[in-house]
Design an enzyme around this catalytic site. Structure first.
Site, PDB file in Angstrom:
ATOM      1  N   LYS A 127       0.815  -1.215   0.000  1.00  0.00           N
ATOM      2  CA  LYS A 127       0.000   0.000   0.000  1.00  0.00           C
ATOM      3  C   LYS A 127       0.854   1.272   0.000  1.00  0.00           C
ATOM      4  CE  LYS A 127      -4.037  -2.212   2.060  1.00  0.00           C
ATOM      5  NZ  LYS A 127      -5.187  -2.024   2.963  1.00  0.00           N
ATOM      6  N   TYR A 185     -12.001  -1.949  -4.675  1.00  0.00           N
ATOM      7  CA  TYR A 185     -12.594  -2.184  -3.352  1.00  0.00           C
ATOM      8  C   TYR A 185     -14.122  -2.108  -3.391  1.00  0.00           C
ATOM      9  CZ  TYR A 185      -8.092  -2.275  -0.917  1.00  0.00           C
ATOM     10  OH  TYR A 185      -6.851  -2.639  -0.452  1.00  0.00           O
ATOM     11  N   ASN A 215      -2.478  -0.598   6.468  1.00  0.00           N
ATOM     12  CA  ASN A 215      -1.974  -1.824   7.083  1.00  0.00           C
ATOM     13  C   ASN A 215      -0.929  -2.533   6.211  1.00  0.00           C
ATOM     14  OD1 ASN A 215      -3.785  -2.574   5.129  1.00  0.00           O
ATOM     15  ND2 ASN A 215      -4.966  -3.979   6.407  1.00  0.00           N
ATOM     16  N   HIS A 226      -2.238  -5.540   1.202  1.00  0.00           N
ATOM     17  CA  HIS A 226      -3.542  -6.169   0.960  1.00  0.00           C
ATOM     18  C   HIS A 226      -3.309  -7.659   0.738  1.00  0.00           C
ATOM     19  CE1 HIS A 226      -7.435  -7.017  -0.835  1.00  0.00           C
ATOM     20  NE2 HIS A 226      -6.800  -7.616  -1.818  1.00  0.00           N
TER      21      HIS A 226
HETATM   22  P1  CMP Z   1      -7.338  -4.932   2.807  1.00  0.00           P
HETATM   23  O1  CMP Z   1      -6.771  -6.286   3.069  1.00  0.00           O
HETATM   24  O2  CMP Z   1      -6.712  -4.081   1.777  1.00  0.00           O
HETATM   25  O3  CMP Z   1      -8.890  -5.095   2.453  1.00  0.00           O
HETATM   26  C1  CMP Z   1      -9.834  -4.086   2.660  1.00  0.00           C
HETATM   27  C2  CMP Z   1      -9.268  -2.974   3.466  1.00  0.00           C
HETATM   28  O4  CMP Z   1     -10.228  -2.130   4.079  1.00  0.00           O
HETATM   29  C3  CMP Z   1      -8.486  -3.534   4.647  1.00  0.00           C
HETATM   30  O5  CMP Z   1      -7.301  -4.110   4.189  1.00  0.00           O
HETATM   31  C4  CMP Z   1      -8.326  -2.319   5.506  1.00  0.00           C
HETATM   32  O6  CMP Z   1      -7.245  -1.496   5.109  1.00  0.00           O
HETATM   33  C5  CMP Z   1      -9.627  -1.571   5.233  1.00  0.00           C
HETATM   34  N1  CMP Z   1     -10.574  -1.739   6.327  1.00  0.00           N
HETATM   35  C6  CMP Z   1     -11.251  -2.838   6.673  1.00  0.00           C
HETATM   36  N2  CMP Z   1     -12.060  -2.595   7.732  1.00  0.00           N
HETATM   37  C7  CMP Z   1     -11.875  -1.279   8.041  1.00  0.00           C
HETATM   38  C8  CMP Z   1     -12.423  -0.426   9.025  1.00  0.00           C
HETATM   39  N3  CMP Z   1     -13.323  -0.877   9.918  1.00  0.00           N
HETATM   40  N4  CMP Z   1     -12.003   0.851   9.060  1.00  0.00           N
HETATM   41  C9  CMP Z   1     -11.102   1.292   8.166  1.00  0.00           C
HETATM   42  N5  CMP Z   1     -10.550   0.529   7.190  1.00  0.00           N
HETATM   43  C10 CMP Z   1     -10.934  -0.747   7.140  1.00  0.00           C
END
Ligand code: CMP
Length: 139
Positions: A11, A51, A114, A117
């Site tokens: 990311k 997304y 985070n 992905h």
């Molecule tokens: P990712 O694995 O990229 O898949 C979807 C993304 O949405 C996840 O990682 C997080 O970065 C984001 N995400 C999921 N839940 C939340 C939440 N409750 N608040 C903010 N971001 C979220």
């Protein structure tokens, strides 16, 4: 039978902080083979489409904005039972809850930022790979 491929993205924040090399080293040492890789940047529209499954959730707009805010590294990985193996390997979605030593614990800064992905199913791994790579670009 589980597919042997998954899709990941480094990311924008993790790329900007120069964690790409360290993250790739961990992934390779865990036994994942790189089958496609690209440094690129998503438009707001592309991030929204990527997304789309989260559309309507409170974090969707902010996530789309963040994911289109800078370069990302898109990668297809191969390993036995790749989707599940990779999700276990990178740690919980929220870095605060991720196990010590995982990529998300080491390099993630928030739930949204985070570090990486990871596809959540074989079907989504194939759909997500198709966002970035033609069949010819996969090895
Ligand atoms: P990712 O694995 O990229 O898949 C979807 C993304 O949405 C996840 O990682 C997080 O970065 C984001 N995400 C999921 N839940 C939340 C939440 N409750 N608040 C903010 N971001 C979220």
């Amino acid at each position: 039978m589980a597919s042997n491929r998954t899709f990941t993205m480094i990311k924008p924040t993790a790329f900007k902080k120069n964690y790409t090399g360290a993250i790739l080293k961990m992934i390779i040492e865990e036994g994942f083979q790189i089958r496609a890789m690209k440094l690129t940047r998503l438009t707001n529209e592309q991030a929204g489409a990527f997304y789309a499954v989260h559309k309507g959730k409170p974090f969707y707009e902010s996530l789309v904005e963040f994911m289109s805010s800078g370069p990302i590294v898109a990668i297809i990985l191969e390993k036995e039972n790749a989707v599940e193996a990779f999700r276990n390997f990178i740690g919980a979605t929220n870095p605060e809850q991720a196990a010590d030593g995982t990529i998300r614990k080491l390099y993630g800064t928030s739930l949204q930022q985070n570090a990486v992905h990871g596809s959540d199913s074989d079907e989504n791994a194939e759909i997500e790979s198709g966002f970035f790579f033609s069949k010819m670009e996969r090895y």
